[in-house]
Every structure is written in C-alpha cells, then in structure tokens.
Write a protein that holds these residues in place. Structure first.
Motif, PDB file in Angstrom:
ATOM      1  N   SER A  67       0.945  -1.363   0.069  1.00  0.00           N
ATOM      2  CA  SER A  67       0.006  -0.042   0.071  1.00  0.00           C
ATOM      3  C   SER A  67       0.918   1.199   0.093  1.00  0.00           C
ATOM      4  O   SER A  67       1.988   1.250   0.469  1.00  0.00           O
ATOM      5  N   VAL A  68       0.406   2.327  -0.569  1.00  0.00           N
ATOM      6  CA  VAL A  68       0.907   3.624  -0.417  1.00  0.00           C
ATOM      7  C   VAL A  68      -0.214   4.529  -0.097  1.00  0.00           C
ATOM      8  O   VAL A  68      -1.457   4.596  -0.747  1.00  0.00           O
ATOM      9  N   MET A  69       0.118   5.537   0.935  1.00  0.00           N
ATOM     10  CA  MET A  69      -0.798   6.527   1.023  1.00  0.00           C
ATOM     11  C   MET A  69      -0.354   7.996   0.637  1.00  0.00           C
ATOM     12  O   MET A  69       0.657   8.493   1.050  1.00  0.00           O
ATOM     13  N   ILE A  70      -1.017   8.733  -0.125  1.00  0.00           N
ATOM     14  CA  ILE A  70      -0.958   9.892  -0.562  1.00  0.00           C
ATOM     15  C   ILE A  70      -1.926  11.073   0.150  1.00  0.00           C
ATOM     16  O   ILE A  70      -3.028  10.794   0.205  1.00  0.00           O
ATOM     17  N   SER A  71      -1.307  11.787   0.873  1.00  0.00           N
ATOM     18  CA  SER A  71      -1.921  12.658   1.473  1.00  0.00           C
ATOM     19  C   SER A  71      -1.390  14.212   1.462  1.00  0.00           C
ATOM     20  O   SER A  71      -0.448  14.472   1.003  1.00  0.00           O
ATOM     21  N   ALA A  72      -2.620  15.026   1.569  1.00  0.00           N
ATOM     22  CA  ALA A  72      -2.464  16.474   1.064  1.00  0.00           C
ATOM     23  C   ALA A  72      -3.390  17.381   1.975  1.00  0.00           C
ATOM     24  O   ALA A  72      -4.157  16.896   2.438  1.00  0.00           O
ATOM     25  N   PRO A  73      -2.847  18.444   2.518  1.00  0.00           N
ATOM     26  CA  PRO A  73      -3.686  19.462   3.201  1.00  0.00           C
ATOM     27  C   PRO A  73      -4.797  19.564   2.354  1.00  0.00           C
ATOM     28  O   PRO A  73      -4.885  19.909   1.125  1.00  0.00           O
ATOM     29  N   THR A  74      -6.165  19.945   2.839  1.00  0.00           N
ATOM     30  CA  THR A  74      -7.300  20.143   2.151  1.00  0.00           C
ATOM     31  C   THR A  74      -7.220  21.602   1.543  1.00  0.00           C
ATOM     32  O   THR A  74      -7.618  21.627   0.379  1.00  0.00           O
ATOM     33  N   TYR A  75      -6.576  22.673   1.921  1.00  0.00           N
ATOM     34  CA  TYR A  75      -6.468  23.818   1.377  1.00  0.00           C
ATOM     35  C   TYR A  75      -5.643  23.733  -0.028  1.00  0.00           C
ATOM     36  O   TYR A  75      -5.862  24.760  -0.717  1.00  0.00           O
ATOM     37  N   TRP A  76      -4.643  22.795  -0.111  1.00  0.00           N
ATOM     38  CA  TRP A  76      -3.990  22.993  -1.588  1.00  0.00           C
ATOM     39  C   TRP A  76      -3.434  21.450  -1.539  1.00  0.00           C
ATOM     40  O   TRP A  76      -2.347  21.169  -0.959  1.00  0.00           O
ATOM     41  N   PRO A  77      -4.063  20.794  -2.345  1.00  0.00           N
ATOM     42  CA  PRO A  77      -3.450  19.354  -2.754  1.00  0.00           C
ATOM     43  C   PRO A  77      -2.064  19.296  -3.603  1.00  0.00           C
ATOM     44  O   PRO A  77      -1.593  18.165  -3.564  1.00  0.00           O
ATOM     45  N   GLY A  78      -1.496  20.379  -3.736  1.00  0.00           N
ATOM     46  CA  GLY A  78      -0.230  20.446  -4.490  1.00  0.00           C
ATOM     47  C   GLY A  78       0.999  20.028  -3.466  1.00  0.00           C
ATOM     48  O   GLY A  78       2.069  20.130  -3.705  1.00  0.00           O
ATOM     49  N   TYR A  79       0.751  20.072  -2.018  1.00  0.00           N
ATOM     50  CA  TYR A  79       1.591  19.734  -0.853  1.00  0.00           C
ATOM     51  C   TYR A  79       1.414  18.485  -0.655  1.00  0.00           C
ATOM     52  O   TYR A  79       0.604  18.013   0.274  1.00  0.00           O
ATOM     53  N   VAL A  80       2.065  17.303  -1.376  1.00  0.00           N
ATOM     54  CA  VAL A  80       1.790  16.105  -1.427  1.00  0.00           C
ATOM     55  C   VAL A  80       2.760  15.279  -0.441  1.00  0.00           C
ATOM     56  O   VAL A  80       4.027  15.437  -0.497  1.00  0.00           O
ATOM     57  N   SER A  81       2.576  14.331   0.283  1.00  0.00           N
ATOM     58  CA  SER A  81       2.971  13.305   1.033  1.00  0.00           C
ATOM     59  C   SER A  81       2.792  11.933   0.735  1.00  0.00           C
ATOM     60  O   SER A  81       1.571  11.590   0.790  1.00  0.00           O
ATOM     61  N   LEU A  82       3.933  11.216   0.533  1.00  0.00           N
ATOM     62  CA  LEU A  82       3.704   9.764   0.016  1.00  0.00           C
ATOM     63  C   LEU A  82       4.315   9.094   1.293  1.00  0.00           C
ATOM     64  O   LEU A  82       5.410   9.063   1.741  1.00  0.00           O
ATOM     65  N   PHE A  83       3.352   8.359   2.044  1.00  0.00           N
ATOM     66  CA  PHE A  83       3.799   7.255   3.134  1.00  0.00           C
ATOM     67  C   PHE A  83       3.941   5.915   2.514  1.00  0.00           C
ATOM     68  O   PHE A  83       3.071   5.285   2.195  1.00  0.00           O
ATOM     69  N   PHE A  84       5.030   5.382   2.910  1.00  0.00           N
ATOM     70  CA  PHE A  84       5.274   3.876   2.214  1.00  0.00           C
ATOM     71  C   PHE A  84       5.045   2.991   3.230  1.00  0.00           C
ATOM     72  O   PHE A  84       5.474   3.314   4.634  1.00  0.00           O
TER      73      PHE A  84
END
Length: 351
Positions: free
Chosen positions: A97-114
């Motif tokens: 699995s990979v979780m892709i997370s971003a703040p609601t106000y701007w989806p362009g700040y993305v974090s990928l949790f491995f």
C-alpha cells in the motif's frame, strides 16, 4: 423604564449575533465539507485515470483498491497493492500500500507514506526488496497545469535493501532533498545523507572485504546543484526524464574506517551525455585502498607495484605521502590527469 430597556436590547443583540455566528459557522462547515469531498474525489479519480493512462501507454499498472480518509483537514487516499512496470526501462515497483496525503487547502503539497513491509523493485539487473521504517516522500508542487516540483524531500528511519543472494546495503536513516532554484526553474539543489551506511553481505563478499574492517561508514554525504534541460513536472514519469546539463558538486564525502574520499566537480553535460570540465578528488590513506583493491581482485597482483608507484608519485605531488589530491579533466569523452589520458569518461543520461 429606559434603564430597563438597555439590558433587554443588549440581550437581543447578543442573541442575534450568536445566531449569525452559528449560521456562518454552519455555512462554512457545509462549504468546507463540499470542498473536501470534491477535492478528495478529484484526487481519487485523477489517480485512477493516471493508472489507466499508463496502461494505455503499454505499462503494467495495477491497483487493487483506493480508500478516502482524512476529513476535514487532510485529503488522504490509500492505494492498495499498487504495481507499476515500465516496459521501456524494465523497471518495476510493487508494494502492499501507499498513502497519498495532502492538506485540504492545497492538494499540491503532497506526502507519500510508504509501508513498513517489503517494497519490491525490479530492473534488468535483477530484483531487490526494500524495507524502511517511517519512509515518507514530501513534494511541494507549483500551482499550474504542469505541476512543477518545487521541492522533494525523502526521509526514512532504518532501512535495508536486499537481493535474493543476500543484503545489498542498509543504513540507520536516509535524507535526500531536491529544491528548485527561485531564479532558474531548471536548476535544483540536491543533498544526501545516509548515517551509518553499511555495505551488505553481497558487496562485502564480492569485494572480499576483510572481516575485521568496520561494518558501517562514518559518513556518506553529498551536496550539489544540477541544472537540467527542463524542470521536473507531471510529465517526468510519463515521458522522457529531464536530463542534466550542468553539475556543480560542492562536496561528496565517504569515510569508512581509515579511508576518506572527498570529491568536487564542475561539469557541463552535452545533449549526448558527454561531460566536460574538472573533477577534484582527495583520498586519504590510499595505501589501505590499494590493499582492499588487491584483496577484492579488482587489482591484479602483477599490476600492484605499478599502481603503487603511480599513487606514490601523486601523493608526493600533493605534499602528503598518505594523501592524494588530484584534479581530473574531462574533455572529448576522455578523462585526463594533466596531459595523460586515463580512459573513456562515462555518458550521463537519465533513463
């Protein structure tokens, strides 16, 4: 009587204000909830469409399921069993699995949790598995249709890379950074730090490293600036990779036991990948390096005296018999030490 009306009017005003605040809060909550579901659904459908586009390009791109979470402050999409394989490069990746997370106000700040379990990598050179503790990749994307990468930071706790034949390498942590220059969008500052880096059993056996040699490096770091022919953006994985055109290596350092290697470089790279410029190298305790090269079979015993004489001459020129400090020149596809050609320089092309 007038004195009694003021408190009544004040209470009415307070109730009126509270009602307005409640309604404004309710409207804001409804709008925020609507935006969250709209953005989350868009992110989910965008990922699904991206996998479909890769399959239409001939990739093997599969995903078992997607799940939304993170309301109300984050947009979290978990991809179950993602698998990607590029037929052109032969590189493949698969994990649980990979979780892709971003703040609601701007989806362009993305974090990928491995995940904490094994991640499978395959290439024409073989298969390997990576296990990493709290591995996270943070991306800051520039607003716009191309989504240029402004910053990329990959961090991890203890990690280990294994092959079917044994351990390849490991470290107690990893920090890799890439930041876009404000004045030149094609230029990125790149840093690397791998504390307590350890060559695994496979390279130690192949190089015949003595058993009493230190297990881990004292340091493994790099600091450089690379100018590419175009910025990294959403097309990087879909089409040709950005190619380096200039490299300014401030410092690359590896300290292992008694050995210390340092390097710096100032290179231009042509469209064909040919490098032109200078590379400065410093090696301390080069005698131990020579012994390791002979033990590993890299240096045939018959050539050791000749190599030792050359290195001694270089050390004398550096002013320290235990240290070599030289500058190599790269031109016309050849590496030179002064006017002496040492061999062909490799081409630098990102596949």
């Amino acid at each position: 009587m007038p004195a009694l009306r003021k408190p009544q009017n004040g209470r009415r005003l307070k109730r009126y204000t509270m009602r307005r605040l409640v309604w404004l809060g309710f409207i804001f909550a409804v709008l925020w909830s609507g935006w969250w579901f709209f953005a989350a659904s868009g992110l989910q459908s965008g990922l699904t469409r991206w996998f479909e586009d890769r399959r239409s390009d001939g990739w093997q791109a599969e995903i078992a399921d997607t799940a939304l979470s993170g309301f109300p402050l984050k947009l979290d999409v978990t991809l179950a069993r993602p698998m990607l394989a590029d037929p052109e490069t032969g590189v493949a990746f698969e994990t649980s699995s990979v979780m892709i997370s971003a703040p609601t106000y701007w989806p362009g700040y993305v974090s990928l949790f491995f995940p904490q379990d094994e991640m499978l990598f395959a290439s024409p050179s073989g298969r390997s598995t990576l296990t990493a503790d709290t591995a996270v990749a943070n991306l800051r994307l520039h607003p716009g249709a191309t989504l240029e990468v402004e910053e990329l930071a990959l961090t991890s706790g203890p990690w280990r890379l294994d092959t079917p034949d044994g351990s390849l390498m490991s470290a107690q942590g990893l920090s890799v950074g890439m930041r876009q220059d404000v004045e030149n969008a094609n230029r990125y500052a790149v840093t690397l730090d791998a504390p307590a880096f350890q060559p695994g059993s496979v390279p130690r056996a192949a190089l015949r490293i003595p058993t009493d040699w230190p297990i881990a490096f004292d340091s493994l770091t790099m600091d450089m600036t690379i100018t590419f022919d175009r910025p990294f953006d959403r097309s990087t994985l879909e089409t040709q990779r950005p190619q380096p055109r200039r490299i300014d290596l401030s410092l690359a350092q590896a300290a292992w036991g008694t050995l210390l290697l340092r390097g710096a470089a100032d290179l231009d790279v042509s469209a064909t990948g040919a490098m032109t410029g200078e590379v400065s190298l410093q090696a301390k305790n080069w005698q131990d390096m020579l012994v390791l090269a002979e033990t590993a079979g890299v240096l045939p015993p018959a050539l050791k005296p000749q190599a030792e004489n050359i290195l001694q001459a270089l050390a004398r020129g550096s002013g320290n018999p235990n240290s070599i400090d030289v500058t190599l020149s790269l031109r016309d596809g050849t590496v030179f030490l002064g006017f002496i050609p040492l061999g062909q320089a490799p081409l630098l092309i990102l596949r």
